[in-house]
Design a protein around this motif. Structure first.
Motif, short mmCIF file in Angstrom:
data_model
loop_
_atom_site.label_atom_id
_atom_site.label_comp_id
_atom_site.label_asym_id
_atom_site.label_seq_id
_atom_site.Cartn_x
_atom_site.Cartn_y
_atom_site.Cartn_z
N LEU A 179 0.62 -1.38 -0.02
CA LEU A 179 -0.24 0.06 0.08
C LEU A 179 0.67 1.56 0.11
O LEU A 179 1.80 1.41 1.12
CB LEU A 179 -0.99 0.09 1.14
N THR A 180 0.28 2.20 -1.28
CA THR A 180 0.77 3.44 -1.16
C THR A 180 0.31 4.49 -0.58
O THR A 180 -0.95 4.36 -0.91
CB THR A 180 1.57 3.97 -2.57
N LEU A 181 0.90 5.09 0.20
CA LEU A 181 -0.30 6.60 0.35
C LEU A 181 0.70 8.04 0.30
O LEU A 181 2.32 8.16 0.75
CB LEU A 181 -0.75 6.75 2.05
N ILE A 182 -0.61 9.15 0.09
CA ILE A 182 0.07 10.37 -0.12
C ILE A 182 -0.23 11.66 0.53
O ILE A 182 -1.76 10.99 0.50
CB ILE A 182 0.67 10.71 -2.23
N GLU A 183 -0.02 12.22 0.74
CA GLU A 183 -0.81 13.60 1.29
C GLU A 183 -2.05 14.22 0.50
O GLU A 183 -0.73 15.12 -0.72
CB GLU A 183 -0.25 15.01 2.06
N GLU A 188 -1.71 18.83 -4.26
CA GLU A 188 -1.94 20.19 -4.24
C GLU A 188 -0.65 21.91 -4.13
O GLU A 188 -0.85 22.70 -4.63
CB GLU A 188 -3.14 20.70 -2.59
N SER A 189 0.71 20.81 -3.89
CA SER A 189 1.43 22.07 -3.85
C SER A 189 2.52 22.19 -5.31
O SER A 189 2.68 22.97 -5.07
CB SER A 189 2.29 21.90 -2.35
N PHE A 190 1.83 21.54 -5.61
CA PHE A 190 2.17 21.92 -7.60
C PHE A 190 1.33 21.98 -7.91
O PHE A 190 0.22 22.14 -7.99
CB PHE A 190 1.92 20.10 -7.77
N ASP A 191 1.24 23.08 -9.20
CA ASP A 191 0.51 23.54 -9.97
C ASP A 191 1.12 23.21 -11.75
O ASP A 191 2.46 23.61 -12.63
CB ASP A 191 1.21 25.36 -10.17
N PRO A 192 0.26 22.54 -12.05
CA PRO A 192 -1.16 21.39 -11.04
C PRO A 192 -1.08 20.58 -10.56
O PRO A 192 -0.21 20.22 -10.61
CB PRO A 192 -2.42 21.31 -13.47
N PRO A 193 -1.94 20.46 -9.52
CA PRO A 193 -1.85 19.59 -8.81
C PRO A 193 -1.77 17.70 -9.25
O PRO A 193 -1.91 17.88 -10.90
CB PRO A 193 -3.57 19.06 -8.43
N LEU A 194 -0.34 16.89 -9.04
CA LEU A 194 -0.50 15.81 -9.04
C LEU A 194 -1.30 15.19 -8.40
O LEU A 194 -2.10 15.66 -7.62
CB LEU A 194 0.84 15.10 -8.08
N ASP A 195 -1.67 13.83 -9.85
CA ASP A 195 -3.24 13.17 -10.11
C ASP A 195 -2.21 11.97 -10.07
O ASP A 195 -1.71 11.19 -9.63
CB ASP A 195 -4.32 13.31 -10.67
N VAL A 237 8.42 8.37 -10.80
CA VAL A 237 7.27 9.32 -10.63
C VAL A 237 7.52 10.49 -11.94
O VAL A 237 6.24 10.94 -12.30
CB VAL A 237 7.13 9.85 -9.40
N GLN A 238 8.45 10.96 -11.79
CA GLN A 238 8.62 12.71 -12.87
C GLN A 238 8.71 11.61 -13.93
O GLN A 238 8.04 12.34 -14.58
CB GLN A 238 9.98 12.67 -12.81
N ARG A 239 8.54 10.75 -14.41
CA ARG A 239 7.84 10.62 -15.92
C ARG A 239 6.82 10.43 -16.10
O ARG A 239 6.21 10.96 -17.13
CB ARG A 239 8.91 8.85 -16.26
N HIS A 240 5.85 10.34 -15.57
CA HIS A 240 4.22 9.93 -14.92
C HIS A 240 3.96 11.31 -15.24
O HIS A 240 3.01 11.75 -15.92
CB HIS A 240 3.88 9.41 -14.15
N GLY A 242 5.37 14.24 -16.13
CA GLY A 242 5.70 15.10 -17.14
C GLY A 242 6.45 15.96 -16.48
O GLY A 242 6.13 17.09 -18.06
N ARG A 243 7.05 16.18 -15.63
CA ARG A 243 7.58 17.27 -15.24
C ARG A 243 8.52 17.54 -14.48
O ARG A 243 8.30 16.10 -13.18
CB ARG A 243 6.87 18.65 -14.52
N PRO A 244 9.34 18.32 -14.09
CA PRO A 244 10.49 18.28 -13.14
C PRO A 244 9.41 18.33 -10.99
O PRO A 244 9.05 18.99 -10.45
CB PRO A 244 11.04 19.19 -13.07
N VAL A 245 9.33 16.46 -11.01
CA VAL A 245 9.06 16.82 -8.87
C VAL A 245 9.27 15.89 -8.91
O VAL A 245 9.37 15.62 -7.16
CB VAL A 245 7.52 16.38 -9.51
N LEU A 246 10.86 15.56 -8.82
CA LEU A 246 11.56 14.89 -8.14
C LEU A 246 12.46 15.99 -6.63
O LEU A 246 12.51 14.73 -5.90
CB LEU A 246 13.63 14.51 -8.89
N ARG A 247 13.13 16.92 -7.44
CA ARG A 247 13.46 17.23 -6.15
C ARG A 247 12.47 17.80 -5.13
O ARG A 247 12.67 17.80 -3.40
CB ARG A 247 14.30 18.72 -6.45
N ALA A 248 11.18 18.27 -5.57
CA ALA A 248 10.63 18.65 -4.65
C ALA A 248 9.49 17.73 -3.75
O ALA A 248 8.55 17.41 -2.71
CB ALA A 248 9.18 19.74 -5.36
N LEU A 249 9.65 16.56 -4.29
CA LEU A 249 9.21 14.66 -3.32
C LEU A 249 10.02 14.78 -2.36
O LEU A 249 9.17 13.75 -1.77
CB LEU A 249 8.67 13.99 -4.23
#
Length: 287
Positions: A179-183, A188-195, A237-240, A242-249
């Motif tokens: 099981l994986t969970l995320i807040e 919502e801290s990303f624009d647009p939010p991660l789905d 996750v970054q590939r899915h 489609g934008r730079p999210v690795l550092r922010a996560l």
């Protein structure tokens, strides 16, 4: 992890970027690191002995291009050093900048005696969160399917998910793989939010600190779980996304948990430590 950029100096880019990477991982000002002697290898005795005074050491990586680590490590790439992160790994900080190239070598900054470096477990959170979203994907790379209610299978995962069928990116049946969970607040801290098709987590929660659940049992509705480790980000996750999210996560990618008891979880269910019971319904969670 706090990014550190080297100040202008006469240090070669290789030396300056290496020191900046160490400072970034340790979250120290650049000025606190020792300066190697002229002509000294990077890393050399000066930095190694200084790290030893902190109970730390550098472990050289044998095959940097294929190496992955669920935390920061230092790679040599194109005459400079960068900070890598994740399984699989990607660049999260490039102190001096340069073209993207494959790592040629690298180091893990590690504790000399890991038993002395283990952090204390945080206390279990007392707040009660809620399930905002439930999602499964039938295989790696397949779109996430949103559900209102889903059955949780002990030691396996959510019914219909890749973690149950063994068709995900990573092996199924291992501790922390069910099981994986995320807040929601992180999404919502990303624009647009991660789905869910981007972050790839099963459960989106609101109102509870998931990081603090590592090492603790908790319930999602009637389902008993145990937090195993942080669900740190990676290049998948970054590939899915489609934008730079690795550092922010980094340290915000959520939680990996085991499912301890068969049951059902639904959108709106409470997420909390302590036993589940009839009070769940009384607190407003639909079933």
């Amino acid at each position: 992890m706090r990014e550190v950029r080297p100040p202008k100096s006469e240090l070669p880019p290789e030396t300056a970027s290496f020191l900046a990477c160490v400072a970034t991982i340790l979250e120290l000002p650049f000025e606190e690191l020792p300066r190697p002697s002229a002509g000294e290898d990077v890393p050399g005795w000066t930095v190694s002995r200084w790290l030893g005074g902190l109970g730390l050491a550098l472990a050289q990586i044998a095959d940097a291009p294929s190496f992955s680590w669920p935390g920061p490590w230092i790679a040599r790439a194109g005459g400079r050093y960068v900070v890598m992160y994740g399984v699989p790994s990607g660049v999260v900080w490039d102190p001096v900048g340069g073209p993207a190239v494959e790592p040629e070598g690298g180091f893990v900054l590690a504790a000399g005696d890991i038993a002395l470096a283990l952090p204390p477990r945080p206390e279990a959170p007392r707040s009660i969160g809620r399930v905002e979203t439930l999602a499964v994907a039938e295989a790696a790379g397949k779109p996430a399917r949103l559900l209102e209610t889903v059955r949780a299978l002990p030691g396996l995962g959510l019914e219909g998910d890749r973690h149950v069928t063994g068709t995900g990116t990573f092996p199924s049946g291992m501790p922390g793989s069910a099981l994986t969970l995320i807040e929601a607040e992180v999404c919502e801290s990303f624009d647009p939010p991660l789905d869910p098709s981007q972050h790839r987590r099963n459960v989106v929660t609101r109102g509870i600190d998931l990081n603090a659940l590592v090492g603790h049992e908790f319930t999602v509705g009637e389902v008993r779980c145990r937090g195993m480790r942080l669900c740190e980000p990676c290049t998948v996750v970054q590939r899915h996304a489609g934008r730079p999210v690795l550092r922010a996560l980094v340290h915000r990618g959520g939680l990996r948990a085991d499912i301890l008891r068969d049951g059902w979880m639904s959108v709106g269910d409470p997420v909390r430590t302590g036993p589940s019971g009839p009070t769940d319904a009384a607190e407003g969670g639909p079933h």
